[in-house]
Write a protein that holds these residues in place. Structure first.
Motif, PDB file in Angstrom:
ATOM      1  N   LEU A 183     -46.700  11.733  32.456  1.00  5.32           N
ATOM      2  CA  LEU A 183     -47.606  12.168  31.392  1.00  5.32           C
ATOM      3  C   LEU A 183     -46.956  12.256  30.011  1.00  5.32           C
ATOM      4  O   LEU A 183     -47.672  12.312  29.008  1.00  5.32           O
ATOM      5  CB  LEU A 183     -48.202  13.534  31.752  1.00  5.32           C
ATOM      6  CG  LEU A 183     -49.105  13.550  32.983  1.00  5.32           C
ATOM      7  CD1 LEU A 183     -49.431  14.978  33.383  1.00  5.32           C
ATOM      8  CD2 LEU A 183     -50.368  12.756  32.727  1.00  5.32           C
ATOM      9  N   LYS A 184     -45.639  12.231  29.921  1.00  2.00           N
ATOM     10  CA  LYS A 184     -44.987  12.517  28.642  1.00  2.00           C
ATOM     11  C   LYS A 184     -45.283  11.498  27.542  1.00  2.00           C
ATOM     12  O   LYS A 184     -45.197  11.833  26.368  1.00  2.00           O
ATOM     13  CB  LYS A 184     -43.479  12.696  28.827  1.00  2.00           C
ATOM     14  CG  LYS A 184     -42.727  11.471  29.255  1.00  2.00           C
ATOM     15  CD  LYS A 184     -41.255  11.832  29.454  1.00  2.00           C
ATOM     16  CE  LYS A 184     -40.513  10.696  30.104  1.00  2.00           C
ATOM     17  NZ  LYS A 184     -39.153  11.095  30.437  1.00  2.00           N
ATOM     18  N   ARG A 185     -45.674  10.297  27.882  1.00  2.00           N
ATOM     19  CA  ARG A 185     -45.957   9.292  26.842  1.00  2.00           C
ATOM     20  C   ARG A 185     -47.339   9.471  26.216  1.00  2.00           C
ATOM     21  O   ARG A 185     -47.649   8.858  25.203  1.00  2.00           O
ATOM     22  CB  ARG A 185     -45.798   7.883  27.392  1.00  2.00           C
ATOM     23  CG  ARG A 185     -46.776   7.485  28.461  1.00  2.00           C
ATOM     24  CD  ARG A 185     -46.431   6.095  29.025  1.00  2.00           C
ATOM     25  NE  ARG A 185     -47.325   5.721  30.076  1.00  2.00           N
ATOM     26  CZ  ARG A 185     -48.366   4.912  29.911  1.00  2.00           C
ATOM     27  NH1 ARG A 185     -48.609   4.380  28.744  1.00  2.00           N
ATOM     28  NH2 ARG A 185     -49.148   4.630  30.926  1.00  2.00           N
ATOM     29  N   PHE A 186     -48.172  10.337  26.765  1.00  2.00           N
ATOM     30  CA  PHE A 186     -49.527  10.570  26.242  1.00  2.00           C
ATOM     31  C   PHE A 186     -49.484  11.722  25.237  1.00  2.00           C
ATOM     32  O   PHE A 186     -49.702  12.878  25.584  1.00  2.00           O
ATOM     33  CB  PHE A 186     -50.498  10.854  27.394  1.00  2.00           C
ATOM     34  CG  PHE A 186     -50.645   9.690  28.318  1.00  2.00           C
ATOM     35  CD1 PHE A 186     -51.518   8.657  28.008  1.00  2.00           C
ATOM     36  CD2 PHE A 186     -49.892   9.602  29.481  1.00  2.00           C
ATOM     37  CE1 PHE A 186     -51.647   7.559  28.854  1.00  2.00           C
ATOM     38  CE2 PHE A 186     -50.010   8.510  30.339  1.00  2.00           C
ATOM     39  CZ  PHE A 186     -50.885   7.487  30.012  1.00  2.00           C
ATOM     40  N   LYS A 187     -49.181  11.393  23.972  1.00  2.00           N
ATOM     41  CA  LYS A 187     -48.957  12.403  22.936  1.00  2.00           C
ATOM     42  C   LYS A 187     -49.911  12.298  21.754  1.00  2.00           C
ATOM     43  O   LYS A 187     -49.757  13.013  20.779  1.00  2.00           O
ATOM     44  CB  LYS A 187     -47.518  12.297  22.421  1.00  2.00           C
ATOM     45  CG  LYS A 187     -46.489  12.634  23.464  1.00  2.00           C
ATOM     46  CD  LYS A 187     -45.098  12.526  22.907  1.00  2.00           C
ATOM     47  CE  LYS A 187     -44.099  12.839  24.007  1.00  2.00           C
ATOM     48  NZ  LYS A 187     -42.733  12.652  23.573  1.00  2.00           N
ATOM     49  N   ASP A 188     -50.881  11.409  21.818  1.00  2.00           N
ATOM     50  CA  ASP A 188     -51.869  11.295  20.749  1.00  2.00           C
ATOM     51  C   ASP A 188     -52.955  12.323  21.046  1.00  2.00           C
ATOM     52  O   ASP A 188     -53.963  12.026  21.694  1.00  2.00           O
ATOM     53  CB  ASP A 188     -52.433   9.875  20.690  1.00  2.00           C
ATOM     54  CG  ASP A 188     -53.466   9.706  19.588  1.00  2.00           C
ATOM     55  OD1 ASP A 188     -53.700  10.672  18.828  1.00  2.00           O
ATOM     56  OD2 ASP A 188     -54.033   8.602  19.494  1.00  2.00           O
ATOM     57  N   TRP A 189     -52.757  13.577  20.591  1.00  3.53           N
ATOM     58  CA  TRP A 189     -53.562  14.714  21.015  1.00  3.53           C
ATOM     59  C   TRP A 189     -55.060  14.509  20.820  1.00  3.53           C
ATOM     60  O   TRP A 189     -55.862  15.174  21.453  1.00  3.53           O
ATOM     61  CB  TRP A 189     -53.121  15.997  20.317  1.00  3.53           C
ATOM     62  CG  TRP A 189     -51.691  16.375  20.517  1.00  3.53           C
ATOM     63  CD1 TRP A 189     -50.856  16.853  19.547  1.00  3.53           C
ATOM     64  CD2 TRP A 189     -50.897  16.344  21.718  1.00  3.53           C
ATOM     65  NE1 TRP A 189     -49.603  17.101  20.075  1.00  3.53           N
ATOM     66  CE2 TRP A 189     -49.605  16.797  21.409  1.00  3.53           C
ATOM     67  CE3 TRP A 189     -51.148  15.952  23.028  1.00  3.53           C
ATOM     68  CZ2 TRP A 189     -48.579  16.890  22.323  1.00  3.53           C
ATOM     69  CZ3 TRP A 189     -50.117  16.036  23.961  1.00  3.53           C
ATOM     70  CH2 TRP A 189     -48.855  16.508  23.619  1.00  3.53           C
ATOM     71  N   ASP A 249     -56.808  11.592  21.384  1.00  2.89           N
ATOM     72  CA  ASP A 249     -57.333  10.347  21.974  1.00  2.89           C
ATOM     73  C   ASP A 249     -58.359  10.562  23.088  1.00  2.89           C
ATOM     74  O   ASP A 249     -58.988   9.612  23.546  1.00  2.89           O
ATOM     75  CB  ASP A 249     -56.198   9.438  22.452  1.00  2.89           C
ATOM     76  CG  ASP A 249     -55.443   9.961  23.676  1.00  2.89           C
ATOM     77  OD1 ASP A 249     -55.837  10.993  24.246  1.00  2.89           O
ATOM     78  OD2 ASP A 249     -54.440   9.330  24.050  1.00  2.89           O
ATOM     79  N   GLY A 250     -58.547  11.794  23.555  1.00  2.00           N
ATOM     80  CA  GLY A 250     -59.560  12.090  24.561  1.00  2.00           C
ATOM     81  C   GLY A 250     -59.228  11.661  25.984  1.00  2.00           C
ATOM     82  O   GLY A 250     -60.072  11.761  26.867  1.00  2.00           O
TER      83      GLY A 250
END
Length: 136
Positions: free
Chosen positions: A94-100, A102-103
């Motif tokens: 999950l760490k690469r999902f940082k575009d808070w 983006d939904g």
């Protein structure tokens, strides 16, 4: 509403888990009997991330301490496992999902569990619950 908990898990194969005085955030204080909860074994305590889907058997609010002004609500819950995770999902995934904004369900989980790494019970969206269901 569905919930997720990230905390220390001493026996990841248990059929029943009891979690005492767990910190709540993002609506986690509203957890109640018969709610669905996704159980994450905290990597900070040697766990591997998502391990189970469960149903809440009981939920009891922890009384606030007298004289302490700012307190995070805490809840004690007992949950019964309904399924074991078939695929890995944790901090590394999950760490690469940082575009808070983006939904994405992955971003919601990263934000709620790993941006501030404390263990907690959190409310999750229906979309994120459906996403997590695919891991069982």
């Amino acid at each position: 509403m569905a919930f997720a908990i990230k905390t220390e898990i001493r026996n990841p194969r248990a059929k029943v888990f009891t979690f005492t005085a767990q910190k709540t955030m993002y609506g986690g204080k509203h957890i109640a009997a018969d709610d669905v909860v996704f159980v994450f074994a905290s990597e900070n305590e040697g766990g591997s991330g998502l391990i189970a889907r469960a149903i809440v058997a009981s939920a009891d609010a922890t009384p606030r301490k007298i004289g302490v002004i700012r307190q995070t609500p805490r809840v004690s819950i007992t949950v019964r496992r309904t399924a074991s995770a078939a695929r890995l999902l944790g901090r590394d995934q999950l760490k690469r999902f940082k575009d808070w904004g983006d939904g994405r369900p992955e971003t919601e989980l990263n934000f709620k569990f790993y941006r501030q790494a404390t263990n907690k019970i959190a409310g999750i969206s229906d979309e994120t619950a459906a996403f997590l269901d695919r891991f069982f």
